[in-house]
Scaffold this motif. Structure first.
Motif, PDB file in Angstrom:
ATOM      1  N   HIS A 153     -37.273 -54.215 -51.003  1.00  0.00           N
ATOM      2  CA  HIS A 153     -35.854 -54.528 -50.831  1.00  0.00           C
ATOM      3  C   HIS A 153     -35.533 -54.464 -49.335  1.00  0.00           C
ATOM      4  CE1 HIS A 153     -35.518 -54.548 -55.087  1.00  0.00           C
ATOM      5  NE2 HIS A 153     -35.693 -53.258 -55.221  1.00  0.00           N
ATOM      6  N   GLU A 154     -36.328 -55.228 -48.595  1.00  0.00           N
ATOM      7  CA  GLU A 154     -36.270 -55.242 -47.138  1.00  0.00           C
ATOM      8  C   GLU A 154     -34.851 -55.493 -46.631  1.00  0.00           C
ATOM      9  OE1 GLU A 154     -36.866 -58.959 -49.050  1.00  0.00           O
ATOM     10  OE2 GLU A 154     -38.154 -57.188 -49.037  1.00  0.00           O
ATOM     11  N   THR A 155     -34.516 -54.887 -45.501  1.00  0.00           N
ATOM     12  CA  THR A 155     -33.166 -54.931 -44.958  1.00  0.00           C
ATOM     13  C   THR A 155     -33.165 -55.584 -43.584  1.00  0.00           C
ATOM     14  OG1 THR A 155     -32.602 -52.909 -46.166  1.00  0.00           O
ATOM     15  CG2 THR A 155     -31.180 -53.521 -44.328  1.00  0.00           C
ATOM     16  N   LEU A 156     -32.220 -56.486 -43.386  1.00  0.00           N
ATOM     17  CA  LEU A 156     -32.090 -57.181 -42.117  1.00  0.00           C
ATOM     18  C   LEU A 156     -31.098 -56.450 -41.230  1.00  0.00           C
ATOM     19  CD1 LEU A 156     -33.241 -59.955 -41.002  1.00  0.00           C
ATOM     20  CD2 LEU A 156     -30.961 -60.882 -41.504  1.00  0.00           C
ATOM     21  N   GLU A 157     -31.500 -56.168 -39.994  1.00  0.00           N
ATOM     22  CA  GLU A 157     -30.593 -55.581 -39.007  1.00  0.00           C
ATOM     23  C   GLU A 157     -30.087 -56.703 -38.116  1.00  0.00           C
ATOM     24  OE1 GLU A 157     -32.960 -52.577 -37.086  1.00  0.00           O
ATOM     25  OE2 GLU A 157     -32.249 -51.025 -38.466  1.00  0.00           O
ATOM     26  N   VAL A 158     -28.779 -56.858 -38.040  1.00  0.00           N
ATOM     27  CA  VAL A 158     -28.166 -57.985 -37.338  1.00  0.00           C
ATOM     28  C   VAL A 158     -27.419 -57.501 -36.100  1.00  0.00           C
ATOM     29  CG1 VAL A 158     -26.555 -59.920 -37.527  1.00  0.00           C
ATOM     30  CG2 VAL A 158     -27.929 -59.233 -39.514  1.00  0.00           C
ATOM     31  N   ASP A 159     -27.706 -58.141 -34.988  1.00  0.00           N
ATOM     32  CA  ASP A 159     -26.994 -57.870 -33.741  1.00  0.00           C
ATOM     33  C   ASP A 159     -25.830 -58.858 -33.656  1.00  0.00           C
ATOM     34  OD1 ASP A 159     -26.133 -57.204 -31.231  1.00  0.00           O
ATOM     35  OD2 ASP A 159     -27.779 -58.190 -30.167  1.00  0.00           O
ATOM     36  N   GLY A 160     -24.729 -58.511 -34.300  1.00  0.00           N
ATOM     37  CA  GLY A 160     -23.591 -59.413 -34.334  1.00  0.00           C
ATOM     38  C   GLY A 160     -22.889 -59.363 -35.674  1.00  0.00           C
ATOM     39  N   LYS A 161     -22.126 -60.397 -35.974  1.00  0.00           N
ATOM     40  CA  LYS A 161     -21.278 -60.434 -37.157  1.00  0.00           C
ATOM     41  C   LYS A 161     -21.976 -61.109 -38.333  1.00  0.00           C
ATOM     42  CE  LYS A 161     -16.659 -61.956 -38.649  1.00  0.00           C
ATOM     43  NZ  LYS A 161     -15.441 -62.716 -38.250  1.00  0.00           N
ATOM     44  N   SER A 162     -21.820 -60.526 -39.519  1.00  0.00           N
ATOM     45  CA  SER A 162     -22.310 -61.139 -40.756  1.00  0.00           C
ATOM     46  C   SER A 162     -21.123 -61.650 -41.562  1.00  0.00           C
ATOM     47  CB  SER A 162     -23.088 -60.128 -41.598  1.00  0.00           C
ATOM     48  OG  SER A 162     -24.317 -59.813 -40.998  1.00  0.00           O
ATOM     49  N   CYS A 163     -21.263 -62.869 -42.086  1.00  0.00           N
ATOM     50  CA  CYS A 163     -20.232 -63.471 -42.927  1.00  0.00           C
ATOM     51  C   CYS A 163     -20.845 -63.797 -44.288  1.00  0.00           C
ATOM     52  CB  CYS A 163     -19.674 -64.727 -42.276  1.00  0.00           C
ATOM     53  SG  CYS A 163     -18.917 -64.415 -40.651  1.00  0.00           S
ATOM     54  N   ILE A 164     -20.033 -64.337 -45.204  1.00  0.00           N
ATOM     55  CA  ILE A 164     -20.504 -64.644 -46.557  1.00  0.00           C
ATOM     56  C   ILE A 164     -20.279 -66.127 -46.846  1.00  0.00           C
ATOM     57  CG2 ILE A 164     -20.256 -64.135 -49.016  1.00  0.00           C
ATOM     58  CD1 ILE A 164     -19.160 -61.395 -48.250  1.00  0.00           C
ATOM     59  N   LEU A 165     -21.301 -66.801 -47.360  1.00  0.00           N
ATOM     60  CA  LEU A 165     -21.153 -68.196 -47.768  1.00  0.00           C
ATOM     61  C   LEU A 165     -20.474 -68.261 -49.142  1.00  0.00           C
ATOM     62  CD1 LEU A 165     -24.443 -69.986 -46.661  1.00  0.00           C
ATOM     63  CD2 LEU A 165     -22.292 -69.738 -45.442  1.00  0.00           C
ATOM     64  N   LEU A 223     -42.727 -53.137 -62.039  1.00  0.00           N
ATOM     65  CA  LEU A 223     -43.721 -52.080 -61.807  1.00  0.00           C
ATOM     66  C   LEU A 223     -44.197 -52.088 -60.355  1.00  0.00           C
ATOM     67  CD1 LEU A 223     -45.844 -52.267 -65.093  1.00  0.00           C
ATOM     68  CD2 LEU A 223     -44.087 -50.583 -64.490  1.00  0.00           C
ATOM     69  N   ARG A 224     -44.403 -53.275 -59.805  1.00  0.00           N
ATOM     70  CA  ARG A 224     -44.834 -53.371 -58.390  1.00  0.00           C
ATOM     71  C   ARG A 224     -43.743 -52.851 -57.461  1.00  0.00           C
ATOM     72  NH1 ARG A 224     -46.945 -58.194 -60.364  1.00  0.00           N
ATOM     73  NH2 ARG A 224     -45.193 -59.429 -59.587  1.00  0.00           N
ATOM     74  N   TYR A 225     -42.495 -53.197 -57.750  1.00  0.00           N
ATOM     75  CA  TYR A 225     -41.392 -52.692 -56.930  1.00  0.00           C
ATOM     76  C   TYR A 225     -41.330 -51.170 -57.003  1.00  0.00           C
ATOM     77  CZ  TYR A 225     -39.306 -57.351 -56.285  1.00  0.00           C
ATOM     78  OH  TYR A 225     -39.061 -58.654 -55.930  1.00  0.00           O
ATOM     79  N   GLY A 226     -41.513 -50.629 -58.197  1.00  0.00           N
ATOM     80  CA  GLY A 226     -41.489 -49.187 -58.366  1.00  0.00           C
ATOM     81  C   GLY A 226     -42.582 -48.501 -57.569  1.00  0.00           C
TER      82      GLY A 226
END
Length: 267
Positions: A155-167, A187-190
């Motif tokens: 459940h990788e997380t993106l770090e953003v240098d700036g503003k995030s908006c929603i489409l 099972l793999r995620y676990g």
């Protein structure tokens, strides 16, 4: 004298794969509008790599899978454009979403990154509840303004240098192909979450192994209205809870393996 027009922004579509036949075809077709399509494959055995090799619009690279964050970070480095559309192999971009993406990246006031809400598909029917109603992910962003944090390996997380908006338009996610496929995925995620916990020095606990899976099922099936999805809701909520149970089973296995290694090296 006519004014100078703004150059059209180019976009790279990125995907990671492992045994994705049955999913990847729709995904690739839906990103054919991108200026380049790059797929990093983890040595698939079901024909995925061969399919991608023969696709005229796709550049495919094989790279060993360590975890989701490492694989996505590697894939991101392969892109030649600043604007990135990063999809999972079981996600599909609708025509309406394609248009919104193109309009967005060519808007001079565009944000640095965009969240996508997702429409979940159980085989070929919509999954309306079961905990996924508010699910959203970063899928569109500027390469120069974002990176995947190394603090999470699933459940990788993106770090953003700036503003995030929603489409506005939703991304279609074909999350459930069949029972065994989804069970294997959970099972793999676990197991990966257990490794993440182990690296963070979190310890196995019998009480949590009992409570957490039960809470996951209750939360998604009752509180988040999985019951309204009928039999589909029961299946999804049960398998999601099974993934949580596997997380604690795997953490216990990792701790035992670590203890055994410790005693073997003791003088």
């Amino acid at each position: 004298m006519a004014g100078l027009s703004t150059p059209k922004q180019k976009i790279s579509a990125l995907i990671i794969t492992y045994n994705e036949m049955g999913y990847i075809e729709k995904c690739i077709d839906s990103v054919s509008f991108a200026d380049e399509i790059i797929v990093v494959d983890s040595y698939s055995k079901d024909g995925t790599y061969e399919y991608l090799m023969n696709h005229p619009k796709v550049k495919v690279i094989q790279n060993p899978f360590e975890n989701f964050t490492a694989q996505k970070s590697f894939t991101l480095k392969q892109a030649s454009n600043d604007w990135i559309l990063f999809l999972d192999a079981d996600e599909v971009v609708s025509k309406a979403l394609q248009m919104e993406i193109v309009e967005t990246i060519n808007n001079p006031n565009a944000c640095e990154a965009y969240w996508f809400y997702r429409k979940f598909m159980f085989k070929n029917s919509t999954l309306n509840f079961s905990g996924w109603q508010t699910d959203k992910n970063h899928r569109l962003f500027r390469k120069s303004k974002a990176q995947f944090t190394d603090r999470k390996i699933v459940h990788e997380t993106l770090e953003v240098d700036g503003k995030s908006c929603i489409l506005k338009e939703k991304l279609t996610h074909y999350c459930y192909k069949n029972y065994e496929d989804y069970k294997g995925k959970m099972l793999r995620y676990g197991q990966l979450k257990a490794k993440e916990d182990f690296y963070k020095e979190k310890h196995f606990n019998y009480v949590l192994m009992l409570i957490k899976p039960l809470w996951k099922f209750f939360n998604h099936y009752i509180l988040r209205l999985g019951i309204l999805d009928g039999k589909k809701g029961v299946t999804i909520c049960y398998l999601n809870a099974l993934g949580v149970l596997e997380r604690y089973r795997e953490l216990k296995r990792l701790e035992k393996k670590n203890e055994l290694a410790y005693y073997l090296v003791m003088p």
